[in-house]
Design an enzyme around this catalytic site. Sequence first.
Site, mmCIF file in Angstrom:
data_model
loop_
_atom_site.group_PDB
_atom_site.id
_atom_site.type_symbol
_atom_site.label_atom_id
_atom_site.label_comp_id
_atom_site.label_asym_id
_atom_site.label_seq_id
_atom_site.Cartn_x
_atom_site.Cartn_y
_atom_site.Cartn_z
ATOM 1 N N SER A 115 -2.812 -7.578 3.410
ATOM 2 C CA SER A 115 -3.048 -7.361 4.844
ATOM 3 C C SER A 115 -3.449 -8.675 5.496
ATOM 4 C CB SER A 115 -4.165 -6.335 5.043
ATOM 5 O OG SER A 115 -3.824 -5.114 4.466
ATOM 6 N N HIS A 151 0.845 -1.205 0.000
ATOM 7 C CA HIS A 151 0.000 0.000 0.000
ATOM 8 C C HIS A 151 0.881 1.257 0.000
ATOM 9 C CE1 HIS A 151 -3.063 -2.619 2.349
ATOM 10 N NE2 HIS A 151 -3.569 -2.434 1.153
ATOM 11 N N LYS A 166 -17.290 -6.423 7.703
ATOM 12 C CA LYS A 166 -15.996 -7.089 7.633
ATOM 13 C C LYS A 166 -15.320 -7.019 8.998
ATOM 14 C CE LYS A 166 -12.242 -7.109 4.231
ATOM 15 N NZ LYS A 166 -11.717 -6.392 3.064
ATOM 16 N N ARG A 209 -2.113 -6.440 -7.975
ATOM 17 C CA ARG A 209 -0.928 -7.266 -7.720
ATOM 18 C C ARG A 209 -0.774 -8.363 -8.753
ATOM 19 N NH1 ARG A 209 -2.885 -8.181 -1.702
ATOM 20 N NH2 ARG A 209 -4.712 -8.396 -3.021
HETATM 21 O O1 PNS Z 1 -9.024 -2.913 0.419
HETATM 22 P P1 PNS Z 1 -10.321 -3.437 -0.123
HETATM 23 O O2 PNS Z 1 -11.125 -4.080 0.987
HETATM 24 O O3 PNS Z 1 -10.123 -4.340 -1.312
HETATM 25 O O4 PNS Z 1 -11.163 -2.149 -0.642
HETATM 26 C C1 PNS Z 1 -12.439 -2.301 -1.209
HETATM 27 C C2 PNS Z 1 -13.113 -0.940 -1.457
HETATM 28 C C3 PNS Z 1 -13.052 -0.077 -0.214
HETATM 29 C C4 PNS Z 1 -12.403 -0.211 -2.569
HETATM 30 C C5 PNS Z 1 -14.579 -1.198 -1.903
HETATM 31 O O5 PNS Z 1 -15.137 -2.169 -1.057
HETATM 32 C C6 PNS Z 1 -15.453 0.036 -1.834
HETATM 33 O O6 PNS Z 1 -15.227 1.004 -2.519
HETATM 34 N N1 PNS Z 1 -16.503 -0.009 -0.998
HETATM 35 C C7 PNS Z 1 -17.411 1.100 -0.781
HETATM 36 C C8 PNS Z 1 -18.839 0.730 -1.180
HETATM 37 C C9 PNS Z 1 -19.106 0.996 -2.656
HETATM 38 O O7 PNS Z 1 -18.899 2.085 -3.155
HETATM 39 N N2 PNS Z 1 -19.602 -0.045 -3.378
HETATM 40 C C10 PNS Z 1 -19.937 0.065 -4.773
HETATM 41 C C11 PNS Z 1 -18.736 -0.064 -5.706
HETATM 42 S S1 PNS Z 1 -18.008 -1.635 -5.602
#
Ligand code: PNS
Length: 166
Positions: A135, A24, A48, A97
Site C-alpha cells: 500500500s 491483498h 499511523k 511477500r
Molecule cells: O497491514 P499491517 O499494518 O501490517 O497490519 C498490522 C496488524 C493490524 C496485523 C497488527 O498491527 C495488529 O494486529 N495490531 C493490533 C494490535 C495488537 O493486537 N497488537 C499485539 C500483537 S502484534
Amino acid sequence: MAALPPSRIVAIYPGSFDPITNGHLDLISRGSKLADRLIVAVLQNQRKQSLFTVAERVEMLTEVVKPYANVEVGSFHGLLVDYVAARGANFILRGIRAISDYEYELQIAHMNRLLSPGVETVFLMAAEAYSFVSSQLVKEVASLGGNVSGLVPPLIEERLKSRVAK
Ligand code: PNS
C-alpha cells in the site's frame, strides 16, 4: 461411531489496507476458499497516519469483496486476539511477500499465540506477481503521478487518483 460435527473455519484477515492492493485481494480470494467465513478487519490505528479514513477503507473493501459470498469486512481497535474472540473466529490469516516480511510476521504470530494460544495464524505466500506490491509504494507512486493500474482494483485506482489530486 457418531459423525463429528463439521468444524467451521472462521478466519480474520487483519491489516491497515490503506488502501487495499491486488496483493491483498489475491490473499482474500485464496483465503475465502480455505475458510468457511473470512472477515477482513481494518485496524483503527490513531498513531499511523493514513491516506483514507477507516470508514473509507471499510467502504472500499466492502465494494471490492462483493464477489466473495463468504467474505465480510469489519474494523477493530485494541488487541487483534480480542477481536478474534469477539467475532468467534479461530484463525488469523496473513500474507508473506518476502523474507523481509517474515521477521515482523513471526513476532506478531508469536505474540498473538502467547496472548491467545487457541488461535492459529495461517500464512499464505503472496502471489509472485504482487510480491513487490505494498500500500505504501502504491500511494507513493500514485501521489507522484505514476500509473498504478494492475496493482490495485480499478475502483481503488480511481479513489487514489482523486485523493492525491486534492
Ligand atoms: O497491514 P499491517 O499494518 O501490517 O497490519 C498490522 C496488524 C493490524 C496485523 C497488527 O498491527 C495488529 O494486529 N495490531 C493490533 C494490535 C495488537 O493486537 N497488537 C499485539 C500483537 S502484534
